[in-house]
Design a protein around this motif. Structure first.
Motif, PDB file in Angstrom:
ATOM      1  N   ILE A 112       4.181  48.320  45.329  1.00 44.45           N
ATOM      2  CA  ILE A 112       2.566  48.218  45.269  1.00 44.45           C
ATOM      3  C   ILE A 112       2.089  48.738  43.969  1.00 44.45           C
ATOM      4  O   ILE A 112       2.125  49.772  43.587  1.00 44.45           O
ATOM      5  CB  ILE A 112       2.436  48.918  46.438  1.00 44.45           C
ATOM      6  N   PRO A 113       1.556  47.768  43.239  1.00 42.19           N
ATOM      7  CA  PRO A 113       0.848  48.281  42.125  1.00 42.19           C
ATOM      8  C   PRO A 113      -0.400  49.138  42.330  1.00 42.19           C
ATOM      9  O   PRO A 113      -1.023  48.851  43.223  1.00 42.19           O
ATOM     10  CB  PRO A 113       0.463  46.848  41.245  1.00 42.19           C
ATOM     11  N   SER A 114      -0.561  50.148  41.485  1.00 43.52           N
ATOM     12  CA  SER A 114      -1.621  50.960  41.365  1.00 43.52           C
ATOM     13  C   SER A 114      -2.994  50.143  41.035  1.00 43.52           C
ATOM     14  O   SER A 114      -3.107  49.359  40.325  1.00 43.52           O
ATOM     15  CB  SER A 114      -1.695  52.130  40.630  1.00 43.52           C
ATOM     16  N   GLU A 115      -4.070  50.530  41.832  1.00 46.37           N
ATOM     17  CA  GLU A 115      -5.331  50.077  41.666  1.00 46.37           C
ATOM     18  C   GLU A 115      -6.074  50.359  40.196  1.00 46.37           C
ATOM     19  O   GLU A 115      -6.794  50.016  39.636  1.00 46.37           O
ATOM     20  CB  GLU A 115      -6.183  50.142  42.839  1.00 46.37           C
ATOM     21  N   GLY A 116      -5.459  51.562  39.935  1.00 45.51           N
ATOM     22  CA  GLY A 116      -5.861  52.110  38.749  1.00 45.51           C
ATOM     23  C   GLY A 116      -5.527  51.643  37.477  1.00 45.51           C
ATOM     24  O   GLY A 116      -5.885  51.930  36.643  1.00 45.51           O
ATOM     25  N   ASN A 117      -4.632  50.481  37.882  1.00 47.20           N
ATOM     26  CA  ASN A 117      -4.004  50.086  36.578  1.00 47.20           C
ATOM     27  C   ASN A 117      -5.183  49.044  35.879  1.00 47.20           C
ATOM     28  O   ASN A 117      -4.982  48.459  34.791  1.00 47.20           O
ATOM     29  CB  ASN A 117      -2.987  48.781  36.955  1.00 47.20           C
ATOM     30  N   HIS A 118      -6.050  48.615  36.866  1.00 48.75           N
ATOM     31  CA  HIS A 118      -7.323  47.876  36.453  1.00 48.75           C
ATOM     32  C   HIS A 118      -8.401  48.522  35.971  1.00 48.75           C
ATOM     33  O   HIS A 118      -9.020  49.158  37.117  1.00 48.75           O
ATOM     34  CB  HIS A 118      -7.383  46.731  37.637  1.00 48.75           C
ATOM     35  N   PRO A 119      -8.742  48.483  34.941  1.00 50.72           N
ATOM     36  CA  PRO A 119      -9.997  49.465  34.498  1.00 50.72           C
ATOM     37  C   PRO A 119     -11.314  48.516  35.268  1.00 50.72           C
ATOM     38  O   PRO A 119     -11.355  47.599  35.578  1.00 50.72           O
ATOM     39  CB  PRO A 119     -10.276  49.257  33.097  1.00 50.72           C
ATOM     40  N   ARG A 120     -12.224  49.656  35.651  1.00 50.87           N
ATOM     41  CA  ARG A 120     -13.678  48.993  36.144  1.00 50.87           C
ATOM     42  C   ARG A 120     -14.132  48.114  35.090  1.00 50.87           C
ATOM     43  O   ARG A 120     -14.249  48.336  33.995  1.00 50.87           O
ATOM     44  CB  ARG A 120     -14.379  50.195  36.543  1.00 50.87           C
ATOM     45  N   PRO A 121     -14.702  46.919  35.635  1.00 46.66           N
ATOM     46  CA  PRO A 121     -15.392  46.020  34.662  1.00 46.66           C
ATOM     47  C   PRO A 121     -16.661  46.608  33.958  1.00 46.66           C
ATOM     48  O   PRO A 121     -17.285  47.595  34.604  1.00 46.66           O
ATOM     49  CB  PRO A 121     -15.772  44.967  35.521  1.00 46.66           C
ATOM     50  N   ALA A 122     -16.800  46.406  32.859  1.00 45.08           N
ATOM     51  CA  ALA A 122     -18.048  46.988  31.988  1.00 45.08           C
ATOM     52  C   ALA A 122     -19.257  46.526  32.643  1.00 45.08           C
ATOM     53  O   ALA A 122     -19.337  45.051  32.937  1.00 45.08           O
ATOM     54  CB  ALA A 122     -17.857  46.662  30.426  1.00 45.08           C
ATOM     55  N   TYR A 156       0.723  55.376  53.691  1.00 48.51           N
ATOM     56  CA  TYR A 156      -0.372  56.216  53.888  1.00 48.51           C
ATOM     57  C   TYR A 156      -0.513  57.147  52.584  1.00 48.51           C
ATOM     58  O   TYR A 156      -1.686  57.424  52.077  1.00 48.51           O
ATOM     59  CB  TYR A 156      -0.335  57.209  54.942  1.00 48.51           C
ATOM     60  N   PHE A 157       0.690  57.719  51.915  1.00 49.88           N
ATOM     61  CA  PHE A 157       0.865  58.265  50.608  1.00 49.88           C
ATOM     62  C   PHE A 157       0.102  57.561  49.493  1.00 49.88           C
ATOM     63  O   PHE A 157      -0.711  57.910  48.613  1.00 49.88           O
ATOM     64  CB  PHE A 157       2.283  58.709  50.435  1.00 49.88           C
ATOM     65  N   VAL A 158       0.358  56.383  49.511  1.00 44.14           N
ATOM     66  CA  VAL A 158      -0.149  55.511  48.532  1.00 44.14           C
ATOM     67  C   VAL A 158      -1.759  55.312  48.656  1.00 44.14           C
ATOM     68  O   VAL A 158      -2.469  55.766  47.541  1.00 44.14           O
ATOM     69  CB  VAL A 158       0.280  54.033  48.488  1.00 44.14           C
ATOM     70  N   GLU A 159      -2.134  55.329  49.736  1.00 45.79           N
ATOM     71  CA  GLU A 159      -3.670  55.143  50.215  1.00 45.79           C
ATOM     72  C   GLU A 159      -4.211  56.522  49.768  1.00 45.79           C
ATOM     73  O   GLU A 159      -5.382  56.501  49.046  1.00 45.79           O
ATOM     74  CB  GLU A 159      -3.967  54.793  51.442  1.00 45.79           C
ATOM     75  N   PHE A 160      -3.778  57.660  49.992  1.00 44.78           N
ATOM     76  CA  PHE A 160      -4.318  58.900  49.854  1.00 44.78           C
ATOM     77  C   PHE A 160      -4.414  59.248  48.268  1.00 44.78           C
ATOM     78  O   PHE A 160      -5.304  59.953  47.787  1.00 44.78           O
ATOM     79  CB  PHE A 160      -3.508  60.012  50.696  1.00 44.78           C
ATOM     80  N   ILE A 161      -3.256  58.944  47.772  1.00 48.78           N
ATOM     81  CA  ILE A 161      -3.279  59.253  46.373  1.00 48.78           C
ATOM     82  C   ILE A 161      -4.377  58.613  45.572  1.00 48.78           C
ATOM     83  O   ILE A 161      -4.824  58.900  44.757  1.00 48.78           O
ATOM     84  CB  ILE A 161      -1.655  59.181  45.724  1.00 48.78           C
ATOM     85  N   GLU A 162      -3.961  57.304  45.764  1.00 52.42           N
ATOM     86  CA  GLU A 162      -5.100  56.129  45.060  1.00 52.42           C
ATOM     87  C   GLU A 162      -6.681  56.676  45.361  1.00 52.42           C
ATOM     88  O   GLU A 162      -7.319  56.461  44.616  1.00 52.42           O
ATOM     89  CB  GLU A 162      -4.881  54.712  45.826  1.00 52.42           C
ATOM     90  N   GLU A 163      -6.873  57.136  46.460  1.00 53.30           N
ATOM     91  CA  GLU A 163      -8.172  57.640  46.833  1.00 53.30           C
ATOM     92  C   GLU A 163      -8.576  58.978  46.284  1.00 53.30           C
ATOM     93  O   GLU A 163      -9.674  59.198  45.675  1.00 53.30           O
ATOM     94  CB  GLU A 163      -8.322  57.766  48.454  1.00 53.30           C
ATOM     95  N   LYS A 164      -7.706  59.930  46.388  1.00 48.63           N
ATOM     96  CA  LYS A 164      -8.002  61.218  46.004  1.00 48.63           C
ATOM     97  C   LYS A 164      -7.530  61.581  44.578  1.00 48.63           C
ATOM     98  O   LYS A 164      -8.220  62.414  43.860  1.00 48.63           O
ATOM     99  CB  LYS A 164      -7.290  62.412  46.869  1.00 48.63           C
ATOM    100  N   TYR A 165      -6.619  61.122  43.975  1.00 42.83           N
ATOM    101  CA  TYR A 165      -5.946  61.499  42.812  1.00 42.83           C
ATOM    102  C   TYR A 165      -5.667  60.548  41.663  1.00 42.83           C
ATOM    103  O   TYR A 165      -4.809  60.785  40.712  1.00 42.83           O
ATOM    104  CB  TYR A 165      -4.675  62.347  43.181  1.00 42.83           C
ATOM    105  N   ILE A 166      -5.990  59.337  41.864  1.00 42.69           N
ATOM    106  CA  ILE A 166      -5.741  58.271  40.839  1.00 42.69           C
ATOM    107  C   ILE A 166      -6.293  58.452  39.605  1.00 42.69           C
ATOM    108  O   ILE A 166      -5.828  58.371  38.407  1.00 42.69           O
ATOM    109  CB  ILE A 166      -6.428  56.997  41.301  1.00 42.69           C
ATOM    110  N   ASP A 167      -7.346  59.160  39.544  1.00 43.08           N
ATOM    111  CA  ASP A 167      -8.178  59.491  38.096  1.00 43.08           C
ATOM    112  C   ASP A 167      -7.004  60.645  37.488  1.00 43.08           C
ATOM    113  O   ASP A 167      -6.778  60.466  36.252  1.00 43.08           O
ATOM    114  CB  ASP A 167      -9.388  59.928  38.242  1.00 43.08           C
ATOM    115  N   LEU A 168      -6.753  61.755  38.104  1.00 37.16           N
ATOM    116  CA  LEU A 168      -5.995  62.736  37.486  1.00 37.16           C
ATOM    117  C   LEU A 168      -4.552  61.959  37.185  1.00 37.16           C
ATOM    118  O   LEU A 168      -4.104  62.316  36.004  1.00 37.16           O
ATOM    119  CB  LEU A 168      -5.659  63.900  38.506  1.00 37.16           C
ATOM    120  N   LEU A 169      -4.042  61.066  38.035  1.00 40.44           N
ATOM    121  CA  LEU A 169      -2.682  60.810  37.830  1.00 40.44           C
ATOM    122  C   LEU A 169      -2.676  59.596  36.366  1.00 40.44           C
ATOM    123  O   LEU A 169      -1.882  59.690  35.683  1.00 40.44           O
ATOM    124  CB  LEU A 169      -2.270  59.988  38.954  1.00 40.44           C
TER     125      LEU A 169
END
Length: 466
Positions: free
Chosen positions: A94-104, A51-64
């Motif tokens: 679990i790799p962060s989804e923030g590792n993969h930049p959004r496609p241009a 749950y920690f992973v999901e919450f951080i990925e949703e709320k704080y991944i950009d800041l992180l």
């Protein structure tokens, strides 16, 4: 040269993060994180749960991500390690989804990108609108709610896959329908975090639908609800007579049910007496399980009170608990309200929570009808306590046990009836009023010096009150 110690690197990251979020969020979501490793441009952080992973990925991944790039360098990758077994230290990475930049965005004139309609798209998280304080841990089981509670737990373990679909829970106001409905949703999210759970009242659903129609957005409204995995609809009776809303809910019900989604519906009445509801909807309500939650019986009322007393860290005697359970009988909400009122009076007036206070508070909540106690009842109860016949204390016998029983009967009759002393003496052995006065004095004196005697009198008094 920059140190590659994960602890020092993460400490620098925390300094940046702390400046950008409030203290409560920082302490809740970032302080429990433990840096494990920094190697090959990958930082590994240990977190307490999935749950920690999901919450951080949703709320704080950009800041992180920005913080990691600032402290560790552009392109730093992030991995989480979720501890599965504390004893063995076993965990999963679990790799962060923030590792993969959004496609241009596709350049102008490029061929359109076709989306496979059969490929399941990842949907954004929604607020399930659940009240977390209503859960199965504090939903006490009794005869009145056992069927509904058991079915609810089964649903939460395997939503949409049991025979209880839909689950239609009905009962009078305050018996625990809302608690059960929320508990199912809370446990479902705990066991299946990926499930889209939504708790909504029928009145809110009606308002949302009316607003969507006004804005020409009825299809958007329906499309959203069709993405829900577990839909909890409270107070379906609010839809009675609302033909348009019923029609929309009928199509939504069909879609969710056919796609293996779970429906949980509550009502203040049985489907059989939901007047103003379309027959085709009533038929579908009977596809699964209709479970009534009845008024709690005496044992369940006591269990509910003791459970809440324990959870709130209160100290209340069994005598007070029995008194509340005996007089507050309609529903669970009144029981909890009585306890809250008792606590408030006790705190504000600096008084102990005893029978005196309980009688005052409960008397303002329910109509307590005082029972008229008779001399005959007291006489019979005293005889039963000392294993004597009624005739025995009516005789002139001077045996110690008979005399004491007679005197106790007179003493209790003086304090618990409105009879005159002469009347009491006449009913207990045909004695005069002076004998009754003497008996009361003897009992009062003995109660002050003889603990065993005092306990016997108190025990009879308790039976008399019960």
């Amino acid at each position: 040269m920059m140190s590659h110690s994960p602890e020092k690197l993460w400490s620098k990251c925390l300094e940046v993060i702390k400046d950008n979020i409030n203290e409560a969020s920082f302490n809740t979501w970032f302080m429990p994180i433990v840096p494990l490793q920094y190697d090959n441009n990958v930082l590994v952080l240990q977190v307490p749960s999935q749950y920690f992973v999901e919450f951080i990925e949703e709320k704080y991944i950009d800041l992180l991500r920005k913080t990691l790039y600032r402290v560790l360098g552009e392109g730093t990758l992030l991995e989480y390690r979720v501890l599965i077994d504390k004893t063995s230290g076993q965990g999963t990475r679990i790799p962060s989804e923030g590792n993969h930049p959004r496609p241009a965005a596709a350049p102008a004139g490029a061929a359109p990108r076709y989306v496979d309609p059969y490929q399941k798209q990842r949907l954004p998280e929604i607020d399930p609108q659940l009240n977390l304080k209503y859960n199965f841990n504090n939903l006490v089981e009794g005869k009145s709610n056992k069927l509904a509670r058991t079915a609810g737990m089964s649903i939460a373990n395997d939503p949409g896959k049991t025979i209880f679909n839909p689950l239609f829970v009905y009962g009078e106001s305050g018996v625990g329908k809302t608690h059960l409905a929320n508990a199912i949703g809370v446990l479902t999210k705990q066991l299946h975090p990926d499930k889209r759970v939504l708790y909504v009242s029928a009145n809110t659903f009606l308002i949302q639908y009316t607003d969507a129609v006004r804005r020409n957005a009825a299809n958007d409204f329906l499309n959203f609800y069709q993405t829900i995995d577990v839909l909890i609809l409270e107070d379906i009776q609010e839809m009675m007579g609302k033909t348009g809303t019923q029609n929309t809910f009928f199509h939504l019900f069909n879609h969710l049910h056919q796609n293996g989604k779970q429906l949980i519906i509550t009502s203040d009445r049985s489907p059989l007496v939901l007047a103003g509801m379309e027959q085709r909807l009533l038929t579908r309500f009977k596809w699964g399980l209709s479970a009534e939650i009845e008024k709690p019986d005496s044992e369940l009322r006591k269990a509910i009170l003791k459970n809440k007393i324990y959870r709130d860290g209160l100290e209340i005697s069994d005598e007070v608990v029995d008194f509340i359970a005996t007089h507050v009988t309609d529903n669970v909400r009144d029981l909890e309200g009585t306890l809250a009122s008792l606590l408030a009076h006790s705190t504000l007036a600096n008084m102990p929570i005893d029978m005196h206070l309980a009688e005052r508070v409960v008397g303002r909540i329910v109509n307590i009808k005082p029972r008229a106690t008779t001399v005959e009842q007291i006489r019979d109860l005293v005889c039963e306590h000392f294993s004597l016949s009624v005739d025995a204390i009516s005789t002139r016998s001077r045996k110690r046990e008979v005399v004491q029983a007679r005197q106790i009967a007179m003493y209790l009759s003086k304090h618990h009836t409105k009879n005159s002393l002469s009347s009491i003496g006449d009913l207990i052995g045909q004695r005069d009023h002076a004998t009754v006065l003497h008996a009361c004095k003897i009992v009062t004196d003995l109660m002050e010096i003889d603990k065993s005697f005092r306990m016997s009198v108190k025990e009879i008094e308790q039976k008399l009150k019960a």
